[in-house]
Write a protein that holds these residues in place. Structure first.
Motif, PDB file in Angstrom:
ATOM      1  N   GLY A   3       0.812  -1.286   0.008  1.00 59.39           N
ATOM      2  CA  GLY A   3      -0.174  -0.144  -0.042  1.00 59.39           C
ATOM      3  C   GLY A   3       0.868   1.073  -0.095  1.00 59.39           C
ATOM      4  O   GLY A   3       0.122   2.397  -0.059  1.00 59.39           O
ATOM      5  N   ASP A   4       2.091   1.064   0.085  1.00 58.68           N
ATOM      6  CA  ASP A   4       3.080   2.401   0.225  1.00 58.68           C
ATOM      7  C   ASP A   4       4.035   1.987  -1.171  1.00 58.68           C
ATOM      8  O   ASP A   4       5.299   1.547  -0.827  1.00 58.68           O
ATOM      9  N   VAL A  13      12.844   4.630  -2.186  1.00 58.19           N
ATOM     10  CA  VAL A  13      12.213   5.519  -1.221  1.00 58.19           C
ATOM     11  C   VAL A  13      10.829   5.476  -1.548  1.00 58.19           C
ATOM     12  O   VAL A  13      10.201   5.482  -2.495  1.00 58.19           O
ATOM     13  N   PRO A  14      10.127   5.009  -0.545  1.00 61.11           N
ATOM     14  CA  PRO A  14       8.598   4.876  -0.522  1.00 61.11           C
ATOM     15  C   PRO A  14       7.752   6.308  -0.426  1.00 61.11           C
ATOM     16  O   PRO A  14       8.359   7.431  -0.113  1.00 61.11           O
ATOM     17  N   GLU A  15       6.783   6.523  -0.838  1.00 55.03           N
ATOM     18  CA  GLU A  15       5.930   7.547  -1.073  1.00 55.03           C
ATOM     19  C   GLU A  15       5.818   8.100   0.357  1.00 55.03           C
ATOM     20  O   GLU A  15       5.942   9.577   0.498  1.00 55.03           O
ATOM     21  N   SER A  16       5.502   7.201   1.223  1.00 51.38           N
ATOM     22  CA  SER A  16       5.293   7.955   2.492  1.00 51.38           C
ATOM     23  C   SER A  16       6.528   8.510   3.032  1.00 51.38           C
ATOM     24  O   SER A  16       6.215   9.453   3.966  1.00 51.38           O
ATOM     25  N   GLU A  17       7.719   8.034   2.749  1.00 51.21           N
ATOM     26  CA  GLU A  17       8.887   8.823   3.400  1.00 51.21           C
ATOM     27  C   GLU A  17       9.041  10.260   2.906  1.00 51.21           C
ATOM     28  O   GLU A  17       9.402  11.034   3.423  1.00 51.21           O
ATOM     29  N   VAL A  18       8.646  10.155   1.522  1.00 53.92           N
ATOM     30  CA  VAL A  18       8.784  11.757   0.976  1.00 53.92           C
ATOM     31  C   VAL A  18       7.538  12.753   1.478  1.00 53.92           C
ATOM     32  O   VAL A  18       8.031  13.696   1.617  1.00 53.92           O
ATOM     33  N   VAL A  19       6.488  12.050   1.586  1.00 55.45           N
ATOM     34  CA  VAL A  19       5.342  12.713   2.278  1.00 55.45           C
ATOM     35  C   VAL A  19       5.809  13.220   3.873  1.00 55.45           C
ATOM     36  O   VAL A  19       5.475  14.523   4.010  1.00 55.45           O
ATOM     37  N   ALA A  20       6.388  12.466   4.310  1.00 53.38           N
ATOM     38  CA  ALA A  20       6.846  12.643   5.724  1.00 53.38           C
ATOM     39  C   ALA A  20       7.786  13.948   5.644  1.00 53.38           C
ATOM     40  O   ALA A  20       7.826  14.636   6.750  1.00 53.38           O
ATOM     41  N   ALA A  21       8.797  13.797   4.774  1.00 50.64           N
ATOM     42  CA  ALA A  21       9.922  14.896   4.650  1.00 50.64           C
ATOM     43  C   ALA A  21       9.131  16.183   4.316  1.00 50.64           C
ATOM     44  O   ALA A  21       9.583  17.112   5.007  1.00 50.64           O
ATOM     45  N   VAL A  22       8.084  16.362   3.339  1.00 52.92           N
ATOM     46  CA  VAL A  22       7.352  17.432   3.064  1.00 52.92           C
ATOM     47  C   VAL A  22       6.720  18.048   4.321  1.00 52.92           C
ATOM     48  O   VAL A  22       6.771  19.133   4.714  1.00 52.92           O
TER      49      VAL A  22
END
Length: 60
Positions: A3-4, A13-22
């Motif tokens: 789901g990620d 790098v999963p999408e969730s990690e990028v979202v967390a950085a933003v």
């Protein structure tokens, strides 16, 4: 299937990690790359990173 999904295949790098950085304050592609390594390889994911940044900016 996860789901990620991976946003950056080169750096895995999963999408969730990028979202967390933003959410943590990354405001441009360079700062996302500094925080996650996403976008620092081939560059195919740069548009996706820019889209996430734009979504976050419009939500603010």
């Amino acid at each position: 299937m996860s789901g990620d999904p991976l946003l950056c295949l080169c750096a895995r790098v999963p999408e969730s990690e990028v979202v967390a950085a933003v959410r943590a304050g990354a405001t441009d592609v360079t700062s996302v790359g500094d925080a996650t390594d996403a976008g620092t390889g081939c560059g195919d994911c740069l548009v996706d990173i820019e889209d996430l940044l734009a979504e976050r900016a419009s939500a603010a």
